[in-house]
Design a protein around this motif. Structure first.
Motif, mmCIF file in Angstrom:
data_model
loop_
_atom_site.group_PDB
_atom_site.id
_atom_site.type_symbol
_atom_site.label_atom_id
_atom_site.label_comp_id
_atom_site.label_asym_id
_atom_site.label_seq_id
_atom_site.Cartn_x
_atom_site.Cartn_y
_atom_site.Cartn_z
ATOM 1 N N ALA A 55 0.825 -1.211 0.000
ATOM 2 C CA ALA A 55 0.000 0.000 0.000
ATOM 3 C C ALA A 55 0.859 1.261 0.000
ATOM 4 O O ALA A 55 0.525 2.265 -0.634
ATOM 5 C CB ALA A 55 -0.929 -0.007 1.218
ATOM 6 N N ILE A 56 1.991 1.231 0.717
ATOM 7 C CA ILE A 56 2.895 2.383 0.752
ATOM 8 C C ILE A 56 3.502 2.613 -0.631
ATOM 9 O O ILE A 56 3.578 3.751 -1.112
ATOM 10 C CB ILE A 56 4.002 2.152 1.803
ATOM 11 C CG1 ILE A 56 3.396 2.141 3.216
ATOM 12 C CG2 ILE A 56 5.078 3.227 1.707
ATOM 13 C CD1 ILE A 56 4.333 1.595 4.273
ATOM 14 N N ALA A 57 3.940 1.538 -1.273
ATOM 15 C CA ALA A 57 4.539 1.675 -2.606
ATOM 16 C C ALA A 57 3.519 2.128 -3.640
ATOM 17 O O ALA A 57 3.828 2.920 -4.535
ATOM 18 C CB ALA A 57 5.154 0.339 -3.022
ATOM 19 N N TYR A 58 2.282 1.652 -3.508
ATOM 20 C CA TYR A 58 1.227 1.971 -4.486
ATOM 21 C C TYR A 58 0.555 3.311 -4.189
ATOM 22 O O TYR A 58 -0.157 3.846 -5.018
ATOM 23 C CB TYR A 58 0.180 0.850 -4.461
ATOM 24 C CG TYR A 58 -0.753 0.836 -5.644
ATOM 25 C CD1 TYR A 58 -0.335 0.332 -6.861
ATOM 26 C CD2 TYR A 58 -2.058 1.310 -5.526
ATOM 27 C CE1 TYR A 58 -1.201 0.299 -7.949
ATOM 28 C CE2 TYR A 58 -2.928 1.281 -6.609
ATOM 29 C CZ TYR A 58 -2.489 0.777 -7.813
ATOM 30 O OH TYR A 58 -3.343 0.750 -8.894
ATOM 31 N N LYS A 59 0.756 3.826 -2.957
ATOM 32 C CA LYS A 59 0.080 5.039 -2.471
ATOM 33 C C LYS A 59 -1.437 4.862 -2.486
ATOM 34 O O LYS A 59 -2.191 5.759 -2.851
ATOM 35 C CB LYS A 59 0.466 6.275 -3.294
ATOM 36 C CG LYS A 59 1.926 6.653 -3.174
ATOM 37 C CD LYS A 59 2.217 7.957 -3.900
ATOM 38 C CE LYS A 59 3.687 8.331 -3.747
ATOM 39 N NZ LYS A 59 3.999 9.603 -4.441
ATOM 40 N N TRP A 73 7.000 -4.489 -1.525
ATOM 41 C CA TRP A 73 7.397 -3.364 -2.375
ATOM 42 C C TRP A 73 7.684 -3.830 -3.802
ATOM 43 O O TRP A 73 7.244 -3.204 -4.774
ATOM 44 C CB TRP A 73 8.631 -2.694 -1.773
ATOM 45 C CG TRP A 73 8.966 -1.371 -2.383
ATOM 46 C CD1 TRP A 73 9.638 -1.137 -3.556
ATOM 47 C CD2 TRP A 73 8.638 -0.075 -1.856
ATOM 48 N NE1 TRP A 73 9.751 0.198 -3.784
ATOM 49 C CE2 TRP A 73 9.153 0.887 -2.771
ATOM 50 C CE3 TRP A 73 7.982 0.362 -0.720
ATOM 51 C CZ2 TRP A 73 9.016 2.263 -2.555
ATOM 52 C CZ3 TRP A 73 7.841 1.728 -0.511
ATOM 53 C CH2 TRP A 73 8.350 2.654 -1.417
ATOM 54 N N ALA A 74 8.433 -4.936 -3.922
ATOM 55 C CA ALA A 74 8.777 -5.462 -5.243
ATOM 56 C C ALA A 74 7.540 -5.955 -5.991
ATOM 57 O O ALA A 74 7.470 -5.868 -7.226
ATOM 58 C CB ALA A 74 9.783 -6.597 -5.103
ATOM 59 N N ALA A 75 6.549 -6.465 -5.259
ATOM 60 C CA ALA A 75 5.327 -6.951 -5.901
ATOM 61 C C ALA A 75 4.613 -5.825 -6.642
ATOM 62 O O ALA A 75 4.004 -6.045 -7.695
ATOM 63 C CB ALA A 75 4.395 -7.567 -4.856
ATOM 64 N N VAL A 76 4.694 -4.616 -6.119
ATOM 65 C CA VAL A 76 4.011 -3.469 -6.727
ATOM 66 C C VAL A 76 4.879 -2.784 -7.773
ATOM 67 O O VAL A 76 4.411 -2.427 -8.864
ATOM 68 C CB VAL A 76 3.599 -2.455 -5.633
ATOM 69 C CG1 VAL A 76 3.102 -1.153 -6.248
ATOM 70 C CG2 VAL A 76 2.523 -3.057 -4.746
ATOM 71 N N THR A 77 6.164 -2.587 -7.454
ATOM 72 C CA THR A 77 7.032 -1.776 -8.329
ATOM 73 C C THR A 77 7.958 -2.597 -9.216
ATOM 74 O O THR A 77 8.558 -2.052 -10.148
ATOM 75 C CB THR A 77 7.898 -0.845 -7.466
ATOM 76 O OG1 THR A 77 8.790 -1.634 -6.659
ATOM 77 C CG2 THR A 77 7.025 0.008 -6.542
ATOM 78 N N ASN A 78 8.114 -3.888 -8.911
ATOM 79 C CA ASN A 78 9.067 -4.755 -9.609
ATOM 80 C C ASN A 78 10.490 -4.199 -9.515
ATOM 81 O O ASN A 78 11.311 -4.370 -10.419
ATOM 82 C CB ASN A 78 8.686 -4.943 -11.079
ATOM 83 C CG ASN A 78 9.347 -6.182 -11.674
ATOM 84 O OD1 ASN A 78 9.794 -7.073 -10.951
ATOM 85 N ND2 ASN A 78 9.441 -6.237 -13.001
ATOM 86 N N SER A 79 10.769 -3.505 -8.403
ATOM 87 C CA SER A 79 12.103 -2.954 -8.160
ATOM 88 C C SER A 79 12.233 -2.691 -6.664
ATOM 89 O O SER A 79 11.263 -2.803 -5.915
ATOM 90 C CB SER A 79 12.309 -1.657 -8.949
ATOM 91 O OG SER A 79 11.408 -0.665 -8.496
ATOM 92 N N MET A 125 2.053 4.557 8.432
ATOM 93 C CA MET A 125 2.696 4.781 7.135
ATOM 94 C C MET A 125 1.672 4.718 5.999
ATOM 95 O O MET A 125 1.662 5.568 5.100
ATOM 96 C CB MET A 125 3.779 3.726 6.890
ATOM 97 C CG MET A 125 4.998 3.839 7.755
ATOM 98 S SD MET A 125 6.177 2.555 7.280
ATOM 99 C CE MET A 125 7.171 2.433 8.748
ATOM 100 N N VAL A 126 0.815 3.701 6.064
ATOM 101 C CA VAL A 126 -0.196 3.538 5.011
ATOM 102 C C VAL A 126 -1.139 4.733 4.998
ATOM 103 O O VAL A 126 -1.421 5.314 3.934
ATOM 104 C CB VAL A 126 -0.984 2.230 5.229
ATOM 105 C CG1 VAL A 126 -2.138 2.139 4.240
ATOM 106 C CG2 VAL A 126 -0.070 1.020 5.082
ATOM 107 N N ILE A 127 -1.631 5.122 6.165
ATOM 108 C CA ILE A 127 -2.556 6.259 6.243
ATOM 109 C C ILE A 127 -1.890 7.530 5.745
ATOM 110 O O ILE A 127 -2.482 8.321 4.991
ATOM 111 C CB ILE A 127 -3.059 6.429 7.686
ATOM 112 C CG1 ILE A 127 -3.901 5.223 8.103
ATOM 113 C CG2 ILE A 127 -3.887 7.707 7.824
ATOM 114 C CD1 ILE A 127 -4.271 5.212 9.567
#
Length: 625
Positions: A367-371, A491-497, A618-620
């Motif tokens: 959720a943090i990576a995806y915002k 994080w990698a699942a969302v951004t692939n990095s 962090m998510v909020i």
């Protein structure tokens, strides 16, 4: 003379008990009335504060009367809380479990009143409203806890360790409900309530009402509600199984579950554009009732623990011999089918209580990576793969450590030491889970997340379990890296990095691990001595362990603040990180000064809550900004 004093004490405690329950009841009314003021938008009806148009009774419209009623009820609650605190301070100051919540309540009330004034003066600024509600719910929890601590607990034959586990589980569930309350408040105050006209799915959002951002917020709240609901069901199952020992706690959790179902049903009507105002009011009032029931159940369990303290040797004996006998007696009374027993044994090998926390940080990192809320399919695939990876590492760890698990009271009831699963079958199960996790993640997520998960399994098995656990006092420090990898996977699942913020998420869990596990090692030091595991208290002594817990808590606080300095997180996160880290630091200082096990147990419990809370913040924060 002694008899007279006892009678006076009993009468005094009865008066304090009644006053505490009256205060808790009025506090619930205050929270509900505050929700009514906000839902009906009555706050701006009084432009000034604490008076309304400069008068005690303005005589203005309905909204102003509501706001005035809320202010006067707050005044009544304030008087009750102060009187209660004085009574406890004068008549029951020796009972610290009662004194602490009673004295904290007036301090928290002052801060809450300030926030209440700011909501009026700052024209219902959304962050202030959410802060006001969060303080109100925390204040309600304190008044309830004070009332519970005045009760006389019933005698129980339940093993102390099981009572402690239930208290911890119920408190974790309570904190999840608390987070759900705050996320629901943000949904309402941000205007996201109308972002999803459909329920339980979002449906086609009307263009005139919302943006995609708001619909993400709404959907995230719904998914969190589903997750919290499942945790609540698990808590209810545990509570109901132990109702023979603690019937009041079981009924409170059942009431919480029923209230949760009712308020979830009302959530469907909140999504309607023209829903009556009372629907939103009742929705949050029921959520507060859920919160109150769970806090009461946790406080009752804590009161039960407080009423029957035992020494560490007695605790070990009770949780191994006596505890097992009681569980065997229950098993005789209630037959369990073989397939359910086998399934439960294999699930036990995966250490689900550990795995759930790891999966929580994984979702938070996504959720943090995806915002916002990532696609549901991606989340589910990552969770399935992550569960299999964590389960694999834990299962193989149980296979390798089965010899020392038989020696330690905390682990003797695991599936392998108890003889419920054959060692070879456990090893095969762990290997199958490892291969399955790689296939799931590489196929449905991406190759990077699969490689990271597999690397974590190898690190946990070969570096920690085989290399460090029985050889080095730094086993937890270095081995903790394996438990920090799930945030990298998310994080990698969302951004692939992988980027710098992901590395700092990893660092937070890495530096959180030593205080958490060293606190546990202080509690079960004798177990580690028996098993010849070189944990810090065994090798370097309790004094050095307490010092290291303090130093790592201080370091953890500094690490968490880096995310704000990097502009990855905002002020909402900064306040939360300072408060949560400050509490942990305070506890570690108390641990340094107090040589008893009390603060070690408190830190171990709080550190679980800390990790969940800081990732939730962090998510909020990312969603808000």
């Amino acid at each position: 003379m002694q008899l007279t004093r006892r009678i006076e004490h009993v009468i005094t405690m009865q008066l304090i008990r009644r006053l505490a329950w009256v205060t808790a009841g009025f506090t619930y009314l205050l929270v509900s009335l505050g929700v009514t003021v906000r839902a009906s938008n009555a706050g701006p009806s009084c432009p000034d504060w604490p008076l309304c148009y400069g008068r005690l009774f303005s005589g203005h419209a309905y909204g102003a009367l509501l706001e005035e009623a809320h202010n006067y009820l707050a005044g009544i609650v304030g008087i009750l809380v102060i009187v209660l605190a004085l009574c406890v301070l004068i008549r029951a100051r020796q009972q610290r479990h009662l004194l602490i919540p009673a004295l904290l309540a007036p301090a928290l009330l002052i801060v809450q009143i300030i926030f209440g004034g700011l909501t009026v003066l700052w024209k219902s600024y959304s962050p202030v409203i959410i802060g006001h509600l969060s303080l109100a719910e925390a204040f309600f929890a304190l008044t309830l806890t004070t009332a519970i601590m005045t009760t006389i607990p019933a005698a129980s034959r339940e093993p102390r360790e099981d009572t402690f586990r239930f208290a911890r589980l119920t408190m974790i569930t309570s904190l999840l409900i608390y987070g759900l309350l705050l996320s629901g408040s943000y949904v309402f105050n941000s205007g996201a309530s109308l972002a999803c006209p459909g329920w339980p799915l979002c449906g086609a959002a009307p263009q005139w009402a919302v943006s995609l951002h708001l619909s993400d917020i709404n959907l995230l709240h719904r998914y969190v509600a589903i997750f919290v609901g499942l945790i609540l069901v698990a808590t209810l199952i545990v509570a109901w199984r132990r109702r023979i020992f603690a019937p009041r706690q079981a009924w409170l959790v059942l009431a919480a579950a029923l209230f949760f179902v009712a308020q979830a049903g009302l959530g469907a009507f909140v999504a309607l554009p023209n829903q009556p105002v009372f629907v939103a009011i009742l929705h949050l009032a029921l959520a507060t009732a859920v919160w109150g029931c769970l806090i009461s159940a946790a406080a009752l369990a804590a009161r039960q623990l407080r009423a029957a303290p035992v020494s560490e040797p007695a605790l070990a004996l009770e949780t191994t011999s006596g505890g097992r006998m009681l569980h065997n007696e229950i098993a005789v009374e209630k037959e369990i089918s073989p397939w359910r027993r086998t399934l439960a044994s294999y699930i036990n090998l995966t250490k689900p209580h550990v795995t759930v926390l790891l999966l929580g940080t994984t979702v938070a990192a996504m959720a943090i990576a995806y915002k916002g809320l990532p696609p549901l399919g991606l989340v589910l695939a990552t969770l399935v793969g992550g569960f299999m990876a964590a389960g694999s590492a834990n299962c193989i760890n149980c296979y390798i450590d089965r010899d020392i698990d038989q020696l330690m009271g905390r682990t003797q009831r695991r599936a392998l030491p108890a003889g419920k699963v054959e060692p070879q079958q456990a090893l095969i199960f762990g290997l199958v889970l490892a291969v399955g996790s790689f296939i799931v993640l590489s196929t449905f997520v991406n190759l990077l997340s699969a490689v990271l998960s597999f690397a974590a399994i190898l690190f946990y098995i070969f570096v920690y379990t085989l290399g460090l656990k029985r050889r080095s006092v730094q086993n937890i420090v270095i081995g903790g890296a394996a438990g920090a990898v799930p945030v990298l996977v998310g994080w990698a699942a969302v951004t692939n990095s992988l980027s710098l913020p992901a590395i700092w998420l990893f660092a937070i869990i890495f530096y959180w691990t030593p205080p958490h596990f060293w606190a546990l090692s202080l509690l079960i030091q004798k177990d580690y001595e028996k098993a010849n595991v070189p944990m810090m208290p065994v090798v370097m002594g309790e004094g050095e362990t307490r010092k290291q817990i303090f130093l790592y808590s201080l370091l953890l606080l500094g690490v968490t603040l880096v995310l704000f300095a990097m502009h990855t997180m905002g002020y909402f996160y900064l306040i939360g990180a300072v408060v949560l880290g400050g509490i942990l630091l305070y506890m570690s200082i108390r641990l340094l000064r107090d040589q008893s096990k009390k603060w070690a147990r408190t830190i171990f419990w709080y550190s679980n809550c800390y990790l969940a809370a800081i990732f939730a913040m962090m998510v909020i924060d990312r969603v808000i900004h």
